[in-house]
Motif scaffolding. Structure first.
Motif, PDB file in Angstrom:
ATOM      1  N   HIS A   8     -13.996   1.927   2.437  1.00  0.00           N
ATOM      2  CA  HIS A   8     -13.367   2.345   3.689  1.00  0.00           C
ATOM      3  C   HIS A   8     -13.126   1.175   4.636  1.00  0.00           C
ATOM      4  CE1 HIS A   8     -11.984   5.365   6.444  1.00  0.00           C
ATOM      5  NE2 HIS A   8     -12.871   5.043   7.367  1.00  0.00           N
ATOM      6  N   ALA A   9     -13.888   0.102   4.464  1.00  0.00           N
ATOM      7  CA  ALA A   9     -13.700  -1.086   5.316  1.00  0.00           C
ATOM      8  C   ALA A   9     -12.294  -1.649   5.171  1.00  0.00           C
ATOM      9  CB  ALA A   9     -14.738  -2.151   4.956  1.00  0.00           C
ATOM     10  N   ILE A  10     -11.665  -1.394   4.036  1.00  0.00           N
ATOM     11  CA  ILE A  10     -10.292  -1.862   3.821  1.00  0.00           C
ATOM     12  C   ILE A  10      -9.371  -1.249   4.872  1.00  0.00           C
ATOM     13  CG2 ILE A  10      -8.356  -1.933   2.208  1.00  0.00           C
ATOM     14  CD1 ILE A  10     -10.847  -3.582   1.388  1.00  0.00           C
TER      15      ILE A  10
ATOM     16  N   THR B 163      -5.187 -10.291   1.077  1.00  0.00           N
ATOM     17  CA  THR B 163      -4.178  -9.903   0.099  1.00  0.00           C
ATOM     18  C   THR B 163      -4.451  -8.515  -0.464  1.00  0.00           C
ATOM     19  OG1 THR B 163      -5.379 -10.822  -1.791  1.00  0.00           O
ATOM     20  CG2 THR B 163      -3.927 -12.319  -0.555  1.00  0.00           C
ATOM     21  N   TYR B 164      -3.418  -7.889  -1.016  1.00  0.00           N
ATOM     22  CA  TYR B 164      -3.566  -6.543  -1.572  1.00  0.00           C
ATOM     23  C   TYR B 164      -4.573  -6.521  -2.715  1.00  0.00           C
ATOM     24  CZ  TYR B 164      -2.558  -2.203  -4.043  1.00  0.00           C
ATOM     25  OH  TYR B 164      -2.686  -0.999  -4.671  1.00  0.00           O
ATOM     26  N   PHE B 165      -4.422  -7.425  -3.689  1.00  0.00           N
ATOM     27  CA  PHE B 165      -5.310  -7.417  -4.840  1.00  0.00           C
ATOM     28  C   PHE B 165      -6.719  -7.862  -4.461  1.00  0.00           C
ATOM     29  CE2 PHE B 165      -1.119  -7.689  -6.917  1.00  0.00           C
ATOM     30  CZ  PHE B 165      -1.222  -6.588  -7.740  1.00  0.00           C
ATOM     31  N   GLY B 166      -6.815  -8.731  -3.458  1.00  0.00           N
ATOM     32  CA  GLY B 166      -8.129  -9.117  -2.965  1.00  0.00           C
ATOM     33  C   GLY B 166      -8.836  -7.930  -2.348  1.00  0.00           C
ATOM     34  N   GLN B 167      -8.105  -7.123  -1.610  1.00  0.00           N
ATOM     35  CA  GLN B 167      -8.676  -5.934  -0.986  1.00  0.00           C
ATOM     36  C   GLN B 167      -9.007  -4.867  -2.020  1.00  0.00           C
ATOM     37  OE1 GLN B 167      -5.969  -4.729   2.140  1.00  0.00           O
ATOM     38  NE2 GLN B 167      -6.096  -6.721   3.151  1.00  0.00           N
TER      39      GLN B 167
ATOM     40  N   TYR C  13       0.828  -1.198   0.000  1.00  0.00           N
ATOM     41  CA  TYR C  13       0.000   0.000   0.000  1.00  0.00           C
ATOM     42  C   TYR C  13       0.867   1.255   0.000  1.00  0.00           C
ATOM     43  CZ  TYR C  13      -4.647  -2.028   0.666  1.00  0.00           C
ATOM     44  OH  TYR C  13      -5.836  -2.675   0.475  1.00  0.00           O
ATOM     45  N   VAL C  14       1.918   1.263   0.803  1.00  0.00           N
ATOM     46  CA  VAL C  14       2.809   2.425   0.860  1.00  0.00           C
ATOM     47  C   VAL C  14       3.372   2.742  -0.519  1.00  0.00           C
ATOM     48  CG1 VAL C  14       4.965   3.344   1.781  1.00  0.00           C
ATOM     49  CG2 VAL C  14       3.454   2.038   3.265  1.00  0.00           C
ATOM     50  N   LEU C  15       3.883   1.730  -1.187  1.00  0.00           N
ATOM     51  CA  LEU C  15       4.562   1.930  -2.459  1.00  0.00           C
ATOM     52  C   LEU C  15       3.604   2.311  -3.582  1.00  0.00           C
ATOM     53  CD1 LEU C  15       7.079  -1.063  -2.262  1.00  0.00           C
ATOM     54  CD2 LEU C  15       7.468   1.333  -1.666  1.00  0.00           C
ATOM     55  N   PHE C  16       2.526   1.555  -3.742  1.00  0.00           N
ATOM     56  CA  PHE C  16       1.626   1.790  -4.865  1.00  0.00           C
ATOM     57  C   PHE C  16       0.676   2.954  -4.618  1.00  0.00           C
ATOM     58  CE2 PHE C  16       3.094  -2.452  -5.872  1.00  0.00           C
ATOM     59  CZ  PHE C  16       3.234  -2.394  -7.255  1.00  0.00           C
ATOM     60  N   ASN C  17       0.136   3.057  -3.400  1.00  0.00           N
ATOM     61  CA  ASN C  17      -0.760   4.174  -3.124  1.00  0.00           C
ATOM     62  C   ASN C  17      -0.026   5.507  -3.212  1.00  0.00           C
ATOM     63  OD1 ASN C  17      -2.841   2.426  -2.761  1.00  0.00           O
ATOM     64  ND2 ASN C  17      -3.325   3.024  -0.677  1.00  0.00           N
TER      65      ASN C  17
END
Length: 265
Positions: free
Chosen positions: A113-115, A240-244, A41-45
């Motif tokens: 937002h639940a993520i 997982t990131y892609f699942g989220q 999340y840090v890198l891609f967001n």
């Protein structure tokens, strides 16, 4: 150019990890559950957000040049830097408050937002754990007025630094009390109770930096020195990131307990 912000990430780690060890609110491992996903999340967001803000600024400045009188933008940018920064904090946090509240109240938005609320162990790295749509909408609502009004580049830069570090602080696993300043400046204790997965904490403490907004609008949660029993959500958020990333787009089998409770009160 460090487009993914790796240098900033390393600096943050060198500062927050020791503090979270020395002033820990609760025992927690550095490599706690979900830390690898948060790193993604840090890198891609960070990359996505930079691109979006550039487009947002270009669009806002173009529209502002047509709609906002130059006398207003000159008056705003001509103020002392410290006053501009204070005004930006107030303007943006009003936007953050109402955008944040909408993400809790509207079921379709809550899925995004639940993520962020899916974090089960809070620390500084969890500050970056948000769905890109959540971030983009919140930034658009909170920052567009700032660009429209013509605040100076220096004041926006100073605000950005303050916001960046404060966001990590309020998510950090540190036992740090602000005393009487708790009504003015959001503390880790204040935001910790926003993340608590307990009925009394639902839909409380929406402000990002200014708790008195929650006091004004009746959403402040007074907790004293109590520590939440648990964090996270009951929603079936993937690990997982892609699942989220895809989770909000999937049909919901059952209504979220959190949203259902908030709409009933």
């Amino acid at each position: 150019m460090d487009i993914f912000g790796i240098k900033a990430l390393l600096i943050c780690a060198l500062i927050f990890i020791p503090f979270e060890h020395l002033l820990a609110e609760r025992p927690q491992k550095i490599f706690r559950k979900g830390w690898a996903v948060d790193l993604i999340y840090v890198l891609f967001n960070g990359f996505i957000l930079k691109a979006v803000i550039v487009m947002m600024v270009a669009g806002a400045l173009g529209v502002a040049a047509i709609l906002v009188p130059q006398s207003i933008t000159q008056a705003v940018s001509g103020q002392p830097i410290w006053l501009q920064v204070a005004e930006i904090i107030l303007i943006t946090d009003i936007g953050v408050y109402w955008a944040h509240r909408a993400f809790h109240k509207i079921p379709a938005l809550w899925k995004f937002h639940a993520i962020h609320h899916g974090i089960e162990e809070l620390d500084w790295l969890g500050a970056f754990h948000s769905h890109p749509i959540d971030i983009i909408v919140t930034k658009a609502v909170s920052l567009t007025p700032v660009f429209f009004l013509g605040f100076s580049k220096a004041s926006i830069a100073i605000f950005s630094v303050i916001y960046f570090w404060h966001t990590m602080l309020v998510h950090s696993n540190v036992r740090l009390r602000f005393g009487p300043l708790k009504w003015l400046i959001a503390s880790p204790q204040f935001h910790r109770w926003h993340h608590a997965n307990q009925r009394e904490a639902y839909d409380k403490n929406f402000a990002g930096q200014l708790p008195f907004l929650d006091v004004m609008f009746g959403t402040y949660n007074v907790t004293g020195d109590k520590v939440p029993e648990k964090y996270g959500v009951d929603d079936p958020v993937p690990s997982t990131y892609f699942g989220q990333a895809g989770y909000p787009l999937l049909p919901r089998r059952k209504r979220s307990n959190r949203v259902a409770s908030s709409t009933e009160t």
